[in-house]
Design a protein around this motif. Sequence first.
Motif, PDB file in Angstrom:
ATOM      1  N   SER A 193       0.838  -1.187   0.000  1.00 37.05           N
ATOM      2  CA  SER A 193       0.000   0.000   0.000  1.00 37.05           C
ATOM      3  C   SER A 193       0.874   1.238   0.000  1.00 37.05           C
ATOM      4  N   CYS A 194       0.376   2.293  -0.598  1.00 34.78           N
ATOM      5  CA  CYS A 194       1.066   3.580  -0.594  1.00 34.78           C
ATOM      6  C   CYS A 194       0.030   4.645  -0.268  1.00 34.78           C
ATOM      7  N   ALA A 195       0.194   5.258   0.885  1.00 37.03           N
ATOM      8  CA  ALA A 195      -0.701   6.333   1.293  1.00 37.03           C
ATOM      9  C   ALA A 195      -0.078   7.669   0.933  1.00 37.03           C
ATOM     10  N   TYR A 196      -0.874   8.573   0.391  1.00 41.48           N
ATOM     11  CA  TYR A 196      -0.351   9.888   0.057  1.00 41.48           C
ATOM     12  C   TYR A 196      -1.134  10.979   0.770  1.00 41.48           C
ATOM     13  N   SER A 197      -0.412  12.077   1.000  1.00 41.45           N
ATOM     14  CA  SER A 197      -0.908  13.070   1.946  1.00 41.45           C
ATOM     15  C   SER A 197      -1.773  14.154   1.321  1.00 41.45           C
ATOM     16  N   SER A 198      -1.737  14.281  -0.009  1.00 40.35           N
ATOM     17  CA  SER A 198      -2.407  15.404  -0.641  1.00 40.35           C
ATOM     18  C   SER A 198      -3.423  14.948  -1.687  1.00 40.35           C
ATOM     19  N   ASP A 199      -4.608  15.575  -1.686  1.00 40.16           N
ATOM     20  CA  ASP A 199      -5.614  15.274  -2.698  1.00 40.16           C
ATOM     21  C   ASP A 199      -5.129  15.623  -4.108  1.00 40.16           C
ATOM     22  N   ALA A 200      -4.127  16.497  -4.208  1.00 39.59           N
ATOM     23  CA  ALA A 200      -3.591  16.873  -5.522  1.00 39.59           C
ATOM     24  C   ALA A 200      -3.050  15.661  -6.266  1.00 39.59           C
ATOM     25  N   VAL A 201      -2.594  14.660  -5.515  1.00 40.07           N
ATOM     26  CA  VAL A 201      -2.047  13.444  -6.132  1.00 40.07           C
ATOM     27  C   VAL A 201      -3.114  12.713  -6.935  1.00 40.07           C
ATOM     28  N   ASN A 202      -4.373  12.934  -6.618  1.00 37.88           N
ATOM     29  CA  ASN A 202      -5.454  12.282  -7.371  1.00 37.88           C
ATOM     30  C   ASN A 202      -5.466  12.679  -8.842  1.00 37.88           C
ATOM     31  N   ASP A 203      -4.781  13.768  -9.194  1.00 38.11           N
ATOM     32  CA  ASP A 203      -4.687  14.205 -10.593  1.00 38.11           C
ATOM     33  C   ASP A 203      -3.424  13.713 -11.282  1.00 38.11           C
ATOM     34  N   TYR A 204      -2.584  12.976 -10.562  1.00 38.72           N
ATOM     35  CA  TYR A 204      -1.269  12.588 -11.075  1.00 38.72           C
ATOM     36  C   TYR A 204      -1.120  11.081 -11.222  1.00 38.72           C
ATOM     37  N   LEU A 205      -0.217  10.698 -12.100  1.00 43.37           N
ATOM     38  CA  LEU A 205       0.106   9.287 -12.224  1.00 43.37           C
ATOM     39  C   LEU A 205       1.013   8.871 -11.067  1.00 43.37           C
ATOM     40  N   MET A 206       0.975   7.593 -10.772  1.00 44.98           N
ATOM     41  CA  MET A 206       1.805   7.042  -9.716  1.00 44.98           C
ATOM     42  C   MET A 206       2.495   5.775 -10.205  1.00 44.98           C
ATOM     43  N   GLY A 207       3.549   5.398  -9.507  1.00 46.85           N
ATOM     44  CA  GLY A 207       4.283   4.215  -9.911  1.00 46.85           C
ATOM     45  C   GLY A 207       4.913   3.477  -8.748  1.00 46.85           C
ATOM     46  N   TRP A 208       5.312   2.255  -9.029  1.00 47.07           N
ATOM     47  CA  TRP A 208       6.095   1.436  -8.100  1.00 47.07           C
ATOM     48  C   TRP A 208       7.427   1.114  -8.753  1.00 47.07           C
ATOM     49  N   PHE A 209       8.476   1.238  -7.985  1.00 51.01           N
ATOM     50  CA  PHE A 209       9.816   0.837  -8.383  1.00 51.01           C
ATOM     51  C   PHE A 209      10.365  -0.099  -7.313  1.00 51.01           C
ATOM     52  N   ARG A 210      11.440  -0.799  -7.631  1.00 53.45           N
ATOM     53  CA  ARG A 210      12.076  -1.651  -6.637  1.00 53.45           C
ATOM     54  C   ARG A 210      13.580  -1.666  -6.831  1.00 53.45           C
ATOM     55  N   ARG A 211      14.276  -1.905  -5.720  1.00 54.54           N
ATOM     56  CA  ARG A 211      15.726  -2.033  -5.762  1.00 54.54           C
ATOM     57  C   ARG A 211      16.115  -3.322  -5.087  1.00 54.54           C
ATOM     58  N   ALA A 212      16.634  -4.244  -5.870  1.00 52.33           N
ATOM     59  CA  ALA A 212      17.115  -5.508  -5.340  1.00 52.33           C
ATOM     60  C   ALA A 212      18.540  -5.333  -4.820  1.00 52.33           C
ATOM     61  N   PRO A 213      18.974  -6.190  -3.922  1.00 51.49           N
ATOM     62  CA  PRO A 213      20.336  -6.088  -3.378  1.00 51.49           C
ATOM     63  C   PRO A 213      21.376  -6.087  -4.485  1.00 51.49           C
ATOM     64  N   GLY A 214      22.248  -5.089  -4.471  1.00 55.38           N
ATOM     65  CA  GLY A 214      23.323  -5.016  -5.447  1.00 55.38           C
ATOM     66  C   GLY A 214      22.908  -4.541  -6.820  1.00 55.38           C
ATOM     67  N   LYS A 215      21.657  -4.114  -6.968  1.00 59.07           N
ATOM     68  CA  LYS A 215      21.179  -3.672  -8.279  1.00 59.07           C
ATOM     69  C   LYS A 215      20.634  -2.252  -8.202  1.00 59.07           C
ATOM     70  N   GLU A 216      20.439  -1.658  -9.360  1.00 58.60           N
ATOM     71  CA  GLU A 216      19.866  -0.323  -9.405  1.00 58.60           C
ATOM     72  C   GLU A 216      18.342  -0.416  -9.282  1.00 58.60           C
ATOM     73  N   ARG A 217      17.758   0.706  -8.902  1.00 58.29           N
ATOM     74  CA  ARG A 217      16.306   0.755  -8.794  1.00 58.29           C
ATOM     75  C   ARG A 217      15.679   0.605 -10.179  1.00 58.29           C
ATOM     76  N   GLU A 218      14.619  -0.201 -10.266  1.00 58.77           N
ATOM     77  CA  GLU A 218      14.002  -0.474 -11.549  1.00 58.77           C
ATOM     78  C   GLU A 218      12.493  -0.287 -11.477  1.00 58.77           C
ATOM     79  N   PHE A 219      11.914  -0.043 -12.635  1.00 61.70           N
ATOM     80  CA  PHE A 219      10.475   0.164 -12.775  1.00 61.70           C
ATOM     81  C   PHE A 219       9.728  -1.150 -12.574  1.00 61.70           C
ATOM     82  N   VAL A 220       8.576  -1.051 -11.891  1.00 58.14           N
ATOM     83  CA  VAL A 220       7.709  -2.212 -11.713  1.00 58.14           C
ATOM     84  C   VAL A 220       6.348  -1.983 -12.382  1.00 58.14           C
ATOM     85  N   ALA A 221       5.696  -0.859 -12.034  1.00 59.30           N
ATOM     86  CA  ALA A 221       4.342  -0.622 -12.544  1.00 59.30           C
ATOM     87  C   ALA A 221       3.999   0.849 -12.428  1.00 59.30           C
ATOM     88  N   ALA A 222       3.040   1.292 -13.242  1.00 56.83           N
ATOM     89  CA  ALA A 222       2.551   2.658 -13.177  1.00 56.83           C
ATOM     90  C   ALA A 222       1.048   2.664 -13.430  1.00 56.83           C
TER      91      ALA A 222
END
Length: 127
Positions: A20-49
Motif C-alpha cells: 500500500s502507498c498512502a499519500y498526503s495530498s488530494d492533488a495526487v489524485n490528478d497525477y500518475l503514480m508508480g512502483w519501483f524496486r531495488r534488489a540487493p546489489g542492483k539499481e532501482r528499476e520500474f515495476v508498474a505505473a
Amino acid sequence: VQLQASGGGLVQAGGSLRLSCAYSSDAVNDYLMGWFRRAPGKEREFVAAINWSGSVTLLDDSVKGRFTISRDNHKNMMYLRMNSLKPEDTALYYCAVARSSWSSTYSLRTQNLYDYWGQGTQVTVSS
C-alpha cells in the motif's frame, strides 16, 4: 506531498503480498503514480505505473500476469497486489508520484519522471 509505503514482509515463493502507498495530498489524485524496486546489489528499476484515474496501467514484463497495480483516490491510496512471488522479487519497493496525468511508456519507466518518493517497504521472498 508525502508518501508512505507499507505492506512488505517475508513470504515463501508462490505466496502473495499487497503493498500500500498512502499519500498526503488530494492533488495526487490528478497525477500518475508508480512502483519501483531495488534488489540487493542492483539499481532501482520500474515495476508498474497507473494513471490519475486508475483506468490505464503499465506493468514491467517481469511482473505481468502476477502483479496488479490499482488506486483508490477516495482513500488517497495506491496498491500493488503481488501474486506468485519469486525469490527474484526480493527488493525494497518504492512508491512514487509524477506531476502528470500520464506519459509515454519510455518516460513511465524512467525515475527522472517522478517528483515524489516514499521511503520504501522491504519484500523478501524465500525459496
